[in-house]
Design an enzyme around this catalytic site. Structure first.
Site, PDB file in Angstrom:
ATOM      1  CG  HIS A 151      -2.262   0.642   0.934  1.00 55.78           C
ATOM      2  ND1 HIS A 151      -2.393   1.823   0.234  1.00 55.78           N
ATOM      3  CD2 HIS A 151      -3.524   0.281   1.264  1.00 55.78           C
ATOM      4  CE1 HIS A 151      -3.677   2.155   0.153  1.00 55.78           C
ATOM      5  NE2 HIS A 151      -4.381   1.236   0.764  1.00 55.78           N
ATOM      6  CG  ASP A 389     -10.931  -9.322 -20.661  1.00 56.36           C
ATOM      7  OD1 ASP A 389     -10.600 -10.514 -20.798  1.00 56.36           O
ATOM      8  OD2 ASP A 389     -11.654  -8.714 -21.467  1.00 56.36           O
TER       9      ASP A 389
END
Length: 445
Positions: A151, A389
């Site tokens: 992070h 994808d």
């Protein structure tokens, strides 16, 4: 479900032509003031794909191409000559694991929030690589992709941009949009104008008891006392909830958002389930606020790094439970609205002129095991994680956070049903969970 590691290695960027001249020169990127205030740990998510799925080699090649645009992920955290934290652009690589499971994905489904999820991604403890990937193949040909990212390097918005780019590279497409890498754009004002209090908000003294010598709760729960529950809120329920929360709006003010209404509802339901009714103690929520659209001039969406501060709506437990839902929604709405351009710029000045001088440390940390009487909300509702994808029909049909048993931690995700419903992953003490289940779908708490 038993998962067996088949292989592991470090995957490095694949550059077109000669690699950057800075590859072996010790080139580094200083962390911005927003990076330094972020959670100093890895976050992890799990994807699930049905066959047909490209081979692991294709997914790995796409990862290498994406890393050439997002070199920070292939680097390492370090320090410069002054001891300030930096990202070393040394292309040391992403940790890449290939694994297999001894069952079908259907047998492991639904992927419920449980410790079993931890076997689907590399361990977060002691991870040196800034991104870790695990591809787990099931006997039916399905794939689970475990992804972890540090992070301090980037927030969820930036991480999702990288994931979209990874998918584009796997499909042979040009990566678009390209990331904006300049972290030096957050320049403090001269003279600084610190208009808001940031001590005890984004930063605190190393010994928090200097600020709060008498914490209201002394709880030392065992890890197995905390369970993670997935609550599904239908679009029909959310419409009713939003209408209820906004019913007392006056002066033609717009209705509260679905997010504000749902958080207000969960705040009240969890507070009541915790058995805190009647206490004079204050309960608050940490809510992430993206600065890209709030700073002026606006920061482009393709900015790569952290650009998040937090709103902290708070209320007395008694008031929160005695007043209607609109009371909580109004507090949340006002707290988020106050984290505006002026607040972000005040933070930039404070972080540059006060943090190091006073020896402050960030308040954002994931080491605590509970937040009671408070909550921490991590909303992924507007982050397009679902767009990873790999090509053809290989689009994810599940995305979810990994297993984080930290009491009071909430993840909000759009349901993969695609009908506007929302899934909430909520960590609670086991003794409070049954009460929460009874309350969470009621409009009359």
């Amino acid at each position: 479900m038993k998962v067996r590691k088949v292989s592991s290695k470090f995957v490095k960027p694949l550059f077109e032509g000669d690699p950057p001249s800075s590859l072996n020169s010790g080139y580094c990127i200083p962390l911005s003031v927003f990076d330094k205030a972020a959670f100093n740990n890895h976050m992890a998510g799990i994807y699930a794909y049905r066959p047909p799925i490209p081979p692991n080699a294709t997914i790995e090649l796409g990862l290498r191409k994406a890393l050439s645009e997002y070199r920070e992920w292939a680097g390492r955290l370090g320090e410069d000559e002054s001891g300030d934290p930096v990202i070393l652009l040394n292309d040391a690589g992403v940790y890449f694991v290939e694994a297999s499971a001894d069952c079908t994905l259907h047998q492991a489904m639904p992927l419920s929030p449980s410790p079993a999820l931890l076997s689907l991604h590399p361990s977060l403890k002691g991870a040196e690589a800034l991104v870790q990937v695990q591809l787990t193949r099931f006997t039916c040909g399905s794939l689970a992709l475990g992804f972890t990212a540090h992070h301090l390097v980037a927030d969820g918005h930036s991480a999702s941009n990288f994931l979209v780019a990874w998918g584009q590279a796997c499909r042979g497409l040009e990566i678009s949009p390209r990331p904006m890498h300049n972290r030096a754009i957050f320049v403090p004002r001269d003279p600084p104008l610190i208009q808001f209090e940031h001590r005890g908000v984004e930063y605190m003294h190393k010994n928090p008891n200097q600020v709060n010598p008498h914490p209201p709760f002394e709880i030392t729960p065992a890890a197995d006392d905390i369970l993670v529950h997935k609550a599904h809120f239908t679009s029909e329920f959310l419409v009713k909830l939003k209408a209820t929360a906004s019913s007392e709006n006056a002066d033609n003010r717009p209705p509260y958002s679905t997010f504000e209404s749902l958080i207000a509802h969960l705040w009240r339901a969890i507070t009541r389930a915790r058995g805190l009714k009647g206490l004079e103690t204050v309960t608050k929520i940490r809510i992430s606020v993206d600065g890209r659209s709030r700073l002026r001039p606006r920061i482009p969406n393709e900015y790569f790094g952290n650009l998040v501060l937090w709103a902290f709506p708070s209320a007395k437990v008694k008031d929160l439970l005695d007043e209607p839902l609109a009371f909580a929604a109004r507090i949340i709405h006002q707290a988020i609205a106050e984290v505006n351009d002026s607040y972000f710029k005040s933070f930039i000045d404070f972080a540059n002129y006060r943090v190091k001088e006073e020896g402050l440390v960030q308040t954002a940390e994931m080491e605590k095991s509970f937040h009671c009487p408070n909550l921490e909300v991590d909303s992924w509702l507007r982050i397009p994680f679902h767009k990873l994808d790999f090509g053809g029909s290989c689009i994810p049909y599940i995305f979810m956070p990994s297993y984080f048993p930290i009491e009071g931690l909430i993840f909000l995700l759009p349901s993969f049903i695609g009908d506007g419903s929302i899934d909430a992953f909520i960590s609670l003490f086991q003794d409070n969970l049954d009460a929460f289940k009874r309350l969470c779908y009621s409009l009359d708490i």
